[in-house]
Motif scaffolding. Structure first.
Motif, PDB file in Angstrom:
ATOM      1  N   LEU A  61       0.818  -1.207   0.000  1.00  0.00           N
ATOM      2  CA  LEU A  61       0.000   0.000   0.000  1.00  0.00           C
ATOM      3  C   LEU A  61       0.856   1.263   0.000  1.00  0.00           C
ATOM      4  O   LEU A  61       0.605   2.198  -0.777  1.00  0.00           O
ATOM      5  CB  LEU A  61      -0.942  -0.004   1.205  1.00  0.00           C
ATOM      6  N   LEU A  62       1.868   1.313   0.861  1.00  0.00           N
ATOM      7  CA  LEU A  62       2.713   2.509   0.918  1.00  0.00           C
ATOM      8  C   LEU A  62       3.502   2.738  -0.375  1.00  0.00           C
ATOM      9  O   LEU A  62       3.558   3.876  -0.866  1.00  0.00           O
ATOM     10  CB  LEU A  62       3.661   2.431   2.120  1.00  0.00           C
ATOM     11  N   PRO A  63       4.139   1.710  -0.952  1.00  0.00           N
ATOM     12  CA  PRO A  63       4.785   1.934  -2.250  1.00  0.00           C
ATOM     13  C   PRO A  63       3.802   2.394  -3.319  1.00  0.00           C
ATOM     14  O   PRO A  63       4.131   3.250  -4.138  1.00  0.00           O
ATOM     15  CB  PRO A  63       5.366   0.553  -2.593  1.00  0.00           C
ATOM     16  N   MET A  64       2.570   1.836  -3.302  1.00  0.00           N
ATOM     17  CA  MET A  64       1.554   2.285  -4.251  1.00  0.00           C
ATOM     18  C   MET A  64       1.237   3.760  -4.025  1.00  0.00           C
ATOM     19  O   MET A  64       1.158   4.550  -4.972  1.00  0.00           O
ATOM     20  CB  MET A  64       0.285   1.452  -4.091  1.00  0.00           C
ATOM     21  N   LEU A  65       1.087   4.134  -2.757  1.00  0.00           N
ATOM     22  CA  LEU A  65       0.801   5.532  -2.438  1.00  0.00           C
ATOM     23  C   LEU A  65       1.983   6.438  -2.766  1.00  0.00           C
ATOM     24  O   LEU A  65       1.791   7.609  -3.115  1.00  0.00           O
ATOM     25  CB  LEU A  65       0.428   5.667  -0.956  1.00  0.00           C
ATOM     26  N   LEU A 370       0.602  12.903   3.165  1.00  0.00           N
ATOM     27  CA  LEU A 370       0.337  14.336   2.984  1.00  0.00           C
ATOM     28  C   LEU A 370       0.327  14.712   1.506  1.00  0.00           C
ATOM     29  O   LEU A 370      -0.498  15.521   1.062  1.00  0.00           O
ATOM     30  CB  LEU A 370       1.388  15.161   3.729  1.00  0.00           C
ATOM     31  N   SER A 371       1.237  14.111   0.736  1.00  0.00           N
ATOM     32  CA  SER A 371       1.304  14.422  -0.698  1.00  0.00           C
ATOM     33  C   SER A 371       0.057  13.940  -1.426  1.00  0.00           C
ATOM     34  O   SER A 371      -0.485  14.647  -2.282  1.00  0.00           O
ATOM     35  CB  SER A 371       2.557  13.779  -1.318  1.00  0.00           C
ATOM     36  N   VAL A 372      -0.391  12.720  -1.096  1.00  0.00           N
ATOM     37  CA  VAL A 372      -1.574  12.162  -1.757  1.00  0.00           C
ATOM     38  C   VAL A 372      -2.802  13.035  -1.501  1.00  0.00           C
ATOM     39  O   VAL A 372      -3.623  13.280  -2.394  1.00  0.00           O
ATOM     40  CB  VAL A 372      -1.830  10.715  -1.291  1.00  0.00           C
ATOM     41  N   PHE A 373      -2.936  13.515  -0.253  1.00  0.00           N
ATOM     42  CA  PHE A 373      -4.118  14.314   0.111  1.00  0.00           C
ATOM     43  C   PHE A 373      -3.850  15.821   0.077  1.00  0.00           C
ATOM     44  O   PHE A 373      -4.692  16.602   0.522  1.00  0.00           O
ATOM     45  CB  PHE A 373      -4.604  13.907   1.510  1.00  0.00           C
ATOM     46  N   SER A 374      -2.718  16.217  -0.465  1.00  0.00           N
ATOM     47  CA  SER A 374      -2.330  17.636  -0.465  1.00  0.00           C
ATOM     48  C   SER A 374      -3.307  18.556  -1.193  1.00  0.00           C
ATOM     49  O   SER A 374      -3.416  19.743  -0.827  1.00  0.00           O
ATOM     50  CB  SER A 374      -0.927  17.801  -1.051  1.00  0.00           C
ATOM     51  N   PRO A 375      -4.039  18.087  -2.220  1.00  0.00           N
ATOM     52  CA  PRO A 375      -5.013  19.013  -2.849  1.00  0.00           C
ATOM     53  C   PRO A 375      -6.078  19.519  -1.882  1.00  0.00           C
ATOM     54  O   PRO A 375      -6.653  20.590  -2.101  1.00  0.00           O
ATOM     55  CB  PRO A 375      -5.640  18.152  -3.954  1.00  0.00           C
TER      56      PRO A 375
END
Length: 468
Positions: A61-65, A370-375
């Motif tokens: 999951l983390l590598p995918m994210l 944080l990067s994934v949800f940064s928008p």
């Protein structure tokens, strides 16, 4: 200046997506991805299910994210992921990530694991050091030659080496599941996995280093997708995200199979010292002496694909930020430094890599999320700063506690560990960074969303004062 249109305006074909996914798979899947799941299966026994779930969080999951984080933020490497915290933090974070998965630990391990597990058993005991020297020269020499031209990376890894590896691995699965050594549900679990199998599996996933590698491979993936004509940030990010999901999903399926195979080996063998020994036992049981040859080939091929990705990503990122040194010069440095570290041996590398992983993984995890949800918060650096600052203290404590005894059992190490265990929640599970990070997130989001309100009020008050 950003290009308005892609060089290739047509949608990528299924074949092209498969090539990019295959390249990503090959970059992620190294020797550690083979041996750690098998060892986890031995440790967890009948409790393999919860341990697998924990392992899949940090190893899949983390590598995918991390790939999605690169896509969402339109980043081109580790530096861009840390950029909201300022250029100084971003540069230090980039150097630490590349040093850990690069010449200090990760890349040397790609040579020492196939040698120690696959090649060394075939050599006389007195030839071990010389054998490692010769093997590592040939190994990193090949990695250097393949990576010499940046355009070779996708072709060599995605189209050639990775399919060979998958065919070999498929043969191992067929033998293991057609004639299992034992019934998984009857296998005993070690003490640690009888009560906290999920969290122990979660921590075992750190050893793959794939969440860190996913950030570092960002520049390699972006370069490869650009070569397919998807040159605008939006389309490049879209292709990267789709290929990343496909590649990491395939890796997850293989992990489940390897963990199950590892658990079945308990029907014939005791829990091994590490997954390399367990994998050696597995193939030797089914193939005898031929198994050693297959193992040596399998591990060398899969490790070479990962090494190629790591040395190329290191050279690309460092050339970008330290441009006085060319890509090929950084590549030569990376291969030479990895060769030197590899000759300290696998046990030494693993012993000293664990503390750095315990320190860096909390940072990597919070930055990825944080990067994934940064928008949602406009990638506000204030939110990043609160979360990273609050997570840094427990991460430091975890690093000290994971060092070899010369550090962890010193008066300083014992004092820090005692304080950590008594004050921080979930410290005994290795998850003491979670609560501080959540507290930092709440505070950071509070500042982000309330700041405009206070600014508006100040503006109103200033206007009223002015009107008076």
């Amino acid at each position: 200046m950003e290009q308005v249109k892609d060089l290739n305006p047509k949608p990528l074909s299924v074949k092209q997506y498969l090539v990019v996914s295959s390249m990503l798979f090959g970059l992620f899947f190294g020797a550690g991805n083979l041996i750690f799941p098998i060892h986890l299966g031995q440790l967890a026994g009948a409790h393999w299910g919860m341990a697998t779930l924990g392992f899949l969080v940090t190893a899949v999951l983390l590598p995918m994210l991390s790939v999605l984080a690169v896509a969402v933020t339109r980043s081109k490497g580790v530096y861009d992921i840390g950029r909201p915290l300022g250029p100084a933090f971003a540069l230090v974070f980039m150097v630490m990530i590349h040093a850990t998965i690069g010449p200090l630990f990760g890349t040397p391990r790609t040579a020492t694991i196939p040698f120690s597990v696959g090649v060394q058993p075939l050599l006389p005991a007195n030839m071990a050091h010389v054998g490692l020297l010769v093997f590592s020269v040939l190994f990193f020499g090949t990695a250097f030659l393949v990576s010499y031209k940046e355009s070779n990376v996708m072709t060599s890894v995605g189209k050639v080496l990775n399919p060979v590896f998958l065919l070999m691995l498929f043969a191992v699965f067929v033998m293991g599941f057609a004639h299992p050594m034992g019934t998984v549900s009857k296998m005993a679990a070690t003490t640690a996995y009888q009560h906290a199998s999920f969290f122990n599996g979660f921590l075992q996933g750190y050893n793959t280093m794939d969440a860190l590698a996913g950030l570092a491979f960002g520049v390699t993936v972006v370069t490869a997708v650009n070569q397919l004509g998807k040159t605008t940030p939006k389309s490049n990010a879209k292709v990267t995200a789709r290929a990343g999901v496909l590649a990491t999903s395939m890796i997850g399926l293989i992990y489940v199979g390897l963990i199950l195979l590892g658990a079945t080996t308990l029907g014939k063998y005791k829990v091994s010292a590490d997954g390399g020994v367990a994998f050696n036992q597995l193939v030797t049981y089914y193939l005898g002496t031929l198994g050693h040859a297959l193992l040596a080939t399998l591990l060398t091929v899969t490790c070479l694909t990962t090494a190629i990705g790591l040395v190329a990503a290191f050279a690309q990122d460092f050339h970008k930020h330290f441009s006085r040194v060319s890509y090929r010069q950084w590549l030569a440095f990376m291969c030479a430094a990895s060769f030197l570290t590899a000759n300290f041996g696998l046990d030494t590398i693993i012993a000293w890599s664990t503390p750095m992983l315990m320190f860096l993984y909390p940072f990597a995890m919070v930055l990825i999320l944080l990067s994934v949800f940064s928008p949602l918060f406009h990638r506000d650096g204030v939110v990043y700063a609160f979360v990273v600052a609050f997570a840094s203290v427990p991460a430091f404590f975890d690093m000290i506690g994971a060092f070899p005894a010369v550090v962890s059992q010193s008066a300083f190490g014992k004092a820090l560990t005692g304080f950590q265990q008594s004050v921080l929640p979930f410290a005994n599970l290795g998850m003491d960074w979670v609560v501080p990070a959540v507290v930092g997130l709440v505070l950071g989001l509070g500042v982000h969303f309330l700041r405009p309100v206070f600014a508006a009020r100040r503006s109103v008050v200033s206007e009223q004062v002015h009107n008076r």
